[in-house]
Design a protein around this motif. Sequence first.
Motif, PDB file in Angstrom:
ATOM      1  N   PHE A   1       2.891  -4.129   8.248  1.00 51.41           N
ATOM      2  CA  PHE A   1       3.031  -3.479   6.953  1.00 51.41           C
ATOM      3  C   PHE A   1       4.134  -4.195   6.177  1.00 51.41           C
ATOM      4  CE2 PHE A   1       1.512  -0.426  10.018  1.00 51.41           C
ATOM      5  CZ  PHE A   1       0.557   0.314   9.350  1.00 51.41           C
ATOM      6  N   SER A   2       3.821  -4.679   5.003  1.00 49.39           N
ATOM      7  CA  SER A   2       4.810  -5.373   4.181  1.00 49.39           C
ATOM      8  C   SER A   2       4.916  -4.690   2.819  1.00 49.39           C
ATOM      9  CB  SER A   2       4.399  -6.841   3.998  1.00 49.39           C
ATOM     10  OG  SER A   2       5.301  -7.514   3.163  1.00 49.39           O
ATOM     11  N   ARG A   3       6.158  -4.280   2.464  1.00 51.21           N
ATOM     12  CA  ARG A   3       6.438  -3.629   1.183  1.00 51.21           C
ATOM     13  C   ARG A   3       5.527  -2.423   0.928  1.00 51.21           C
ATOM     14  NH1 ARG A   3       6.498  -8.939   0.196  1.00 51.21           N
ATOM     15  NH2 ARG A   3       4.553  -8.909  -0.981  1.00 51.21           N
ATOM     16  N   CYS A   4       5.250  -1.682   1.971  1.00 52.36           N
ATOM     17  CA  CYS A   4       4.436  -0.463   1.853  1.00 52.36           C
ATOM     18  C   CYS A   4       5.340   0.754   1.685  1.00 52.36           C
ATOM     19  CB  CYS A   4       3.536  -0.285   3.079  1.00 52.36           C
ATOM     20  SG  CYS A   4       2.235  -1.541   3.220  1.00 52.36           S
ATOM     21  N   SER A   5       4.809   1.807   1.084  1.00 51.09           N
ATOM     22  CA  SER A   5       5.572   3.040   0.893  1.00 51.09           C
ATOM     23  C   SER A   5       4.979   4.176   1.717  1.00 51.09           C
ATOM     24  CB  SER A   5       5.587   3.434  -0.585  1.00 51.09           C
ATOM     25  OG  SER A   5       6.247   4.682  -0.746  1.00 51.09           O
TER      26      SER A   5
ATOM     27  N   VAL B   1       0.841  -1.204   0.000  1.00 51.95           N
ATOM     28  CA  VAL B   1       0.000   0.000   0.000  1.00 51.95           C
ATOM     29  C   VAL B   1       0.876   1.254   0.000  1.00 51.95           C
ATOM     30  CG1 VAL B   1      -1.798   1.292   1.235  1.00 51.95           C
ATOM     31  CG2 VAL B   1      -1.834  -1.225   1.226  1.00 51.95           C
ATOM     32  N   ASP B   2       0.480   2.265  -0.770  1.00 52.89           N
ATOM     33  CA  ASP B   2       1.204   3.537  -0.811  1.00 52.89           C
ATOM     34  C   ASP B   2       0.506   4.529   0.122  1.00 52.89           C
ATOM     35  OD1 ASP B   2       2.593   5.819  -1.329  1.00 52.89           O
ATOM     36  OD2 ASP B   2       2.297   5.792  -3.508  1.00 52.89           O
ATOM     37  N   PHE B   3       1.183   4.814   1.246  1.00 50.90           N
ATOM     38  CA  PHE B   3       0.644   5.762   2.220  1.00 50.90           C
ATOM     39  C   PHE B   3       1.263   7.149   2.060  1.00 50.90           C
ATOM     40  CE2 PHE B   3       0.072   1.622   4.262  1.00 50.90           C
ATOM     41  CZ  PHE B   3      -1.206   1.714   4.798  1.00 50.90           C
ATOM     42  N   GLY B   4       2.119   7.323   1.059  1.00 47.94           N
ATOM     43  CA  GLY B   4       2.890   8.556   0.934  1.00 47.94           C
ATOM     44  C   GLY B   4       2.061   9.819   0.864  1.00 47.94           C
ATOM     45  N   ALA B   5       0.905   9.758   0.236  1.00 46.49           N
ATOM     46  CA  ALA B   5       0.086  10.957   0.059  1.00 46.49           C
ATOM     47  C   ALA B   5      -0.893  11.180   1.213  1.00 46.49           C
ATOM     48  CB  ALA B   5      -0.691  10.865  -1.257  1.00 46.49           C
ATOM     49  N   ARG B   6      -0.923  10.267   2.163  1.00 43.88           N
ATOM     50  CA  ARG B   6      -1.878  10.379   3.267  1.00 43.88           C
ATOM     51  C   ARG B   6      -1.273  11.134   4.445  1.00 43.88           C
ATOM     52  NH1 ARG B   6      -4.668   4.350   3.572  1.00 43.88           N
ATOM     53  NH2 ARG B   6      -4.563   3.872   1.317  1.00 43.88           N
ATOM     54  N   ASP B   7      -2.115  11.852   5.144  1.00 47.19           N
ATOM     55  CA  ASP B   7      -1.683  12.569   6.340  1.00 47.19           C
ATOM     56  C   ASP B   7      -1.876  11.641   7.538  1.00 47.19           C
ATOM     57  OD1 ASP B   7      -1.121  14.250   8.422  1.00 47.19           O
ATOM     58  OD2 ASP B   7      -2.482  15.847   7.812  1.00 47.19           O
TER      59      ASP B   7
END
Length: 201
Positions: A29-33, A12-18
């Motif tokens: 969390f596995s292989r998440c950004s 899962v890409d969490f980069g854009a989330r606050d």
Amino acid sequence: MFQHSHQQYEGVDFGARDLRYNELINCKFSRCSFAHGSLEEITSSHCRFSDCDFMGSMLNGSIHTDTAFENCRFNGANLFSAKFVECKMTGSDFSGANLDGITIVQGDWSYTNLRHARLARQDLRGVKFYEADLSGADLNKADLRDADLTLVLLSKAKLQGADIRGATLSGVDFKTFEVAGLRMDKEQTILFAMGFGARVG
């Protein structure tokens, strides 16, 4: 504040989330950004991050207790005043990360890349740094008593006034760093002398 408990995420890409001020409990969390993400003052407890990307993320003021960050990338991350209590950080890369004011309480930091890290005056007692790369790190006046420094790379590390009494130093190459002002115990002094070819006994 949002609390996340017993959740599992993969890829899962969490980069854009606050994610500021969030609380994570027993999450995996596995292989998440989390690259370039906002994780200021986040707290984690008994969580596991495997092969996750924290490159350029804001983790300042975050607190992590008994959490694992295995083979994670913290390149250029801001860890100002972050706190890691009994955490497992094995294989993680902290190249270019801001570690100013970080607090490390015990834990396993084996195989980590901490080259050129600023850890001066840090209390690092009992931390496991087995085969970690601390080349060029600033460890001036750091308290490394009873730490596991087995096979640690300390090439050109700054250790003026550091205290390594009781630390395990097997496989450390004393020829690669300046030992002036370094506080050692009797056994370590013998190891140092033997490292330069001295016969003891």
